[in-house]
Scaffold this motif. Structure first.
Motif, PDB file in Angstrom:
ATOM      1  N   ALA A 134       0.825  -1.214   0.000  1.00 20.53           N
ATOM      2  CA  ALA A 134       0.000   0.000   0.000  1.00 20.53           C
ATOM      3  C   ALA A 134       0.856   1.259   0.000  1.00 20.53           C
ATOM      4  O   ALA A 134       0.395   2.335  -0.405  1.00 20.53           O
ATOM      5  N   ASP A 135       2.106   1.149   0.426  1.00 20.75           N
ATOM      6  CA  ASP A 135       3.007   2.297   0.424  1.00 20.75           C
ATOM      7  C   ASP A 135       3.509   2.647  -0.974  1.00 20.75           C
ATOM      8  O   ASP A 135       3.949   3.772  -1.210  1.00 20.75           O
ATOM      9  N   VAL A 136       3.482   1.675  -1.905  1.00 23.07           N
ATOM     10  CA  VAL A 136       4.153   1.900  -3.185  1.00 23.07           C
ATOM     11  C   VAL A 136       3.271   1.693  -4.414  1.00 23.07           C
ATOM     12  O   VAL A 136       3.676   2.068  -5.521  1.00 23.07           O
ATOM     13  N   VAL A 137       2.099   1.086  -4.266  1.00 25.19           N
ATOM     14  CA  VAL A 137       1.215   0.884  -5.415  1.00 25.19           C
ATOM     15  C   VAL A 137      -0.147   1.504  -5.115  1.00 25.19           C
ATOM     16  O   VAL A 137      -0.481   1.797  -3.962  1.00 25.19           O
ATOM     17  N   THR A 138      -0.928   1.709  -6.161  1.00 23.14           N
ATOM     18  CA  THR A 138      -2.257   2.311  -5.995  1.00 23.14           C
ATOM     19  C   THR A 138      -3.344   1.274  -5.827  1.00 23.14           C
ATOM     20  O   THR A 138      -4.298   1.478  -5.069  1.00 23.14           O
ATOM     21  N   VAL A 139      -3.226   0.137  -6.528  1.00 23.72           N
ATOM     22  CA  VAL A 139      -4.262  -0.896  -6.489  1.00 23.72           C
ATOM     23  C   VAL A 139      -3.646  -2.221  -6.070  1.00 23.72           C
ATOM     24  O   VAL A 139      -2.618  -2.634  -6.606  1.00 23.72           O
ATOM     25  N   ILE A 140      -4.300  -2.882  -5.112  1.00 21.16           N
ATOM     26  CA  ILE A 140      -3.883  -4.211  -4.687  1.00 21.16           C
ATOM     27  C   ILE A 140      -5.045  -5.166  -4.906  1.00 21.16           C
ATOM     28  O   ILE A 140      -6.126  -4.974  -4.346  1.00 21.16           O
ATOM     29  N   ILE A 141      -4.825  -6.187  -5.734  1.00 20.55           N
ATOM     30  CA  ILE A 141      -5.813  -7.253  -5.915  1.00 20.55           C
ATOM     31  C   ILE A 141      -5.331  -8.441  -5.100  1.00 20.55           C
ATOM     32  O   ILE A 141      -4.175  -8.859  -5.218  1.00 20.55           O
ATOM     33  N   THR A 142      -6.202  -8.985  -4.269  1.00 20.14           N
ATOM     34  CA  THR A 142      -5.797 -10.091  -3.425  1.00 20.14           C
ATOM     35  C   THR A 142      -6.821 -11.205  -3.462  1.00 20.14           C
ATOM     36  O   THR A 142      -8.003 -10.977  -3.717  1.00 20.14           O
ATOM     37  N   GLY A 143      -6.341 -12.417  -3.204  1.00 13.51           N
ATOM     38  CA  GLY A 143      -7.245 -13.544  -3.061  1.00 13.51           C
ATOM     39  C   GLY A 143      -7.998 -13.439  -1.754  1.00 13.51           C
ATOM     40  O   GLY A 143      -7.868 -12.449  -1.020  1.00 13.51           O
ATOM     41  N   PRO A 144      -8.812 -14.438  -1.438  1.00 16.35           N
ATOM     42  CA  PRO A 144      -9.557 -14.409  -0.176  1.00 16.35           C
ATOM     43  C   PRO A 144      -8.623 -14.162   1.000  1.00 16.35           C
ATOM     44  O   PRO A 144      -7.647 -14.890   1.189  1.00 16.35           O
ATOM     45  N   ALA A 145      -8.916 -13.121   1.751  1.00 14.51           N
ATOM     46  CA  ALA A 145      -8.030 -12.757   2.860  1.00 14.51           C
ATOM     47  C   ALA A 145      -8.092 -13.804   3.956  1.00 14.51           C
ATOM     48  O   ALA A 145      -9.136 -14.420   4.192  1.00 14.51           O
ATOM     49  N   PRO A 146      -6.975 -14.019   4.648  1.00 19.53           N
ATOM     50  CA  PRO A 146      -7.013 -14.910   5.813  1.00 19.53           C
ATOM     51  C   PRO A 146      -7.863 -14.290   6.913  1.00 19.53           C
ATOM     52  O   PRO A 146      -8.299 -13.143   6.806  1.00 19.53           O
ATOM     53  N   HIS A 147      -8.101 -15.063   7.945  1.00 24.37           N
ATOM     54  CA  HIS A 147      -8.892 -14.530   9.052  1.00 24.37           C
ATOM     55  C   HIS A 147      -8.169 -13.340   9.669  1.00 24.37           C
ATOM     56  O   HIS A 147      -7.031 -13.456  10.120  1.00 24.37           O
ATOM     57  N   LEU A 148      -8.825 -12.202   9.662  1.00 23.47           N
ATOM     58  CA  LEU A 148      -8.258 -10.992  10.245  1.00 23.47           C
ATOM     59  C   LEU A 148      -9.156 -10.511  11.365  1.00 23.47           C
ATOM     60  O   LEU A 148     -10.393 -10.549  11.246  1.00 23.47           O
ATOM     61  N   SER A 149      -8.548 -10.040  12.426  1.00 23.69           N
ATOM     62  CA  SER A 149      -9.332  -9.467  13.512  1.00 23.69           C
ATOM     63  C   SER A 149      -9.900  -8.120  13.089  1.00 23.69           C
ATOM     64  O   SER A 149      -9.449  -7.516  12.102  1.00 23.69           O
ATOM     65  N   THR A 150     -10.872  -7.653  13.817  1.00 19.05           N
ATOM     66  CA  THR A 150     -11.458  -6.345  13.523  1.00 19.05           C
ATOM     67  C   THR A 150     -10.408  -5.243  13.589  1.00 19.05           C
ATOM     68  O   THR A 150     -10.390  -4.332  12.759  1.00 19.05           O
ATOM     69  N   SER A 151      -9.509  -5.339  14.554  1.00 20.10           N
ATOM     70  CA  SER A 151      -8.470  -4.310  14.685  1.00 20.10           C
ATOM     71  C   SER A 151      -7.488  -4.373  13.518  1.00 20.10           C
ATOM     72  O   SER A 151      -7.019  -3.338  13.037  1.00 20.10           O
ATOM     73  N   ASP A 152      -7.173  -5.595  13.025  1.00 21.33           N
ATOM     74  CA  ASP A 152      -6.286  -5.716  11.863  1.00 21.33           C
ATOM     75  C   ASP A 152      -6.920  -5.070  10.630  1.00 21.33           C
ATOM     76  O   ASP A 152      -6.249  -4.361   9.872  1.00 21.33           O
TER      77      ASP A 152
END
Length: 248
Positions: A134-152
């Motif tokens: 996110a620091d160096v590109v404008t668009v990030i396409i990602t596969g299904p995200a792993p389990h992330l907490s609400t704070s993450d």
């Protein structure tokens, strides 16, 4: 009556002129701070990203937004099309955790492969990799995200806003700015029992945070580009009624 608090101890009451000057300076500083906050907030909220015209009517505000998160559960070509607008305008893009991502198809939709970073397997460092990109590109396409907490998720969202980047998730994403789903329509190019598959119709539904639903019929042309078949209709999606446990 107003009280002036001095940082000096034992020096007696402050002079009226000094009190007036200090209050005026404090008011000026507070006004400047509020103005800066307002300017920063307005700049971020009004900062659109280049968007393929065919997708404009499907998106809130008519365009992609810096700091936005867009979910595309079932149509990789729509994820590619979302990234194509900024890419065609010269921005860098990244693909994360998608080892089978079709580079040829992405190029045909409009993504500039010379400005594309591919991280096929970030492993357990998915969040760190996406945050760094996110620091160096404008668009990030990602596969299904792993389990992330609400704070993450909140920290990642803040990072995207700070860097004016956007995330396109191939899967669901709580709190997304819009979710685009596609249903297959008709295929074109086949004659009376012969010929090659060519154009494909995509029936797209986009739902924003407010629950508004936009529909469009798009055509994926043989060349790889998307063409609008008709103008989307917009309607409000009613919220489901809340039912009490044990009732009905």
């Amino acid at each position: 009556m107003s009280l002036a608090i001095s940082s000096r101890v034992g020096t007696g009451p402050a002079r009226p002129g000094a009190v007036s000057g200090a209050a005026e300076r404090a008011g000026t500083v507070a006004a400047l701070r509020e103005r800066i906050r307002g300017m920063q907030r307005t700049e971020l909220e009004s900062q659109p990203l280049p968007t393929l015209p065919v997708l404009g009517d499907l998106l809130p505000g008519g365009a992609l937004r810096a700091g936005g998160v867009y979910a595309v559960p079932d149509a990789p070509v729509l994820a590619m099309a979302l990234a194509a607008g900024p890419s065609l305008a010269g921005s860098w893009s990244a693909v994360v955790d998608l080892p089978t991502f079709g580079l040829e198809a992405a190029e045909r939709v409009g993504i500039n492969l010379e400005r594309l970073v591919v991280v096929p397997d970030p492993g357990a460092n998915w969040l760190e990799v996406v945050a760094a990109l996110a620091d160096v590109v404008t668009v990030i396409i990602t596969g299904p995200a792993p389990h992330l907490s609400t704070s993450d998720r909140a920290r990642l969202a803040a990072r995207l806003h700070q860097r004016a980047a956007m995330l396109v998730a191939l899967g669901t994403w709580p709190g997304n700015d819009a979710e685009l789903r596609s249903g297959a329509g008709n295929w074109g190019g086949i004659g009376a029992g012969f010929g090659y598959l060519g154009a494909r119709e995509l029936r797209v539904e986009a739902t924003d945070r407010a629950g508004r639903l936009r529909r469009a019929s798009l055509t994926l042309a043989e060349s790889g580009g998307l063409i609008a078949a008709e103008r989307p209709g917009i309607r409000a999606v009613p919220k489901p009624e809340r039912r009490l446990a044990g009732v009905g």
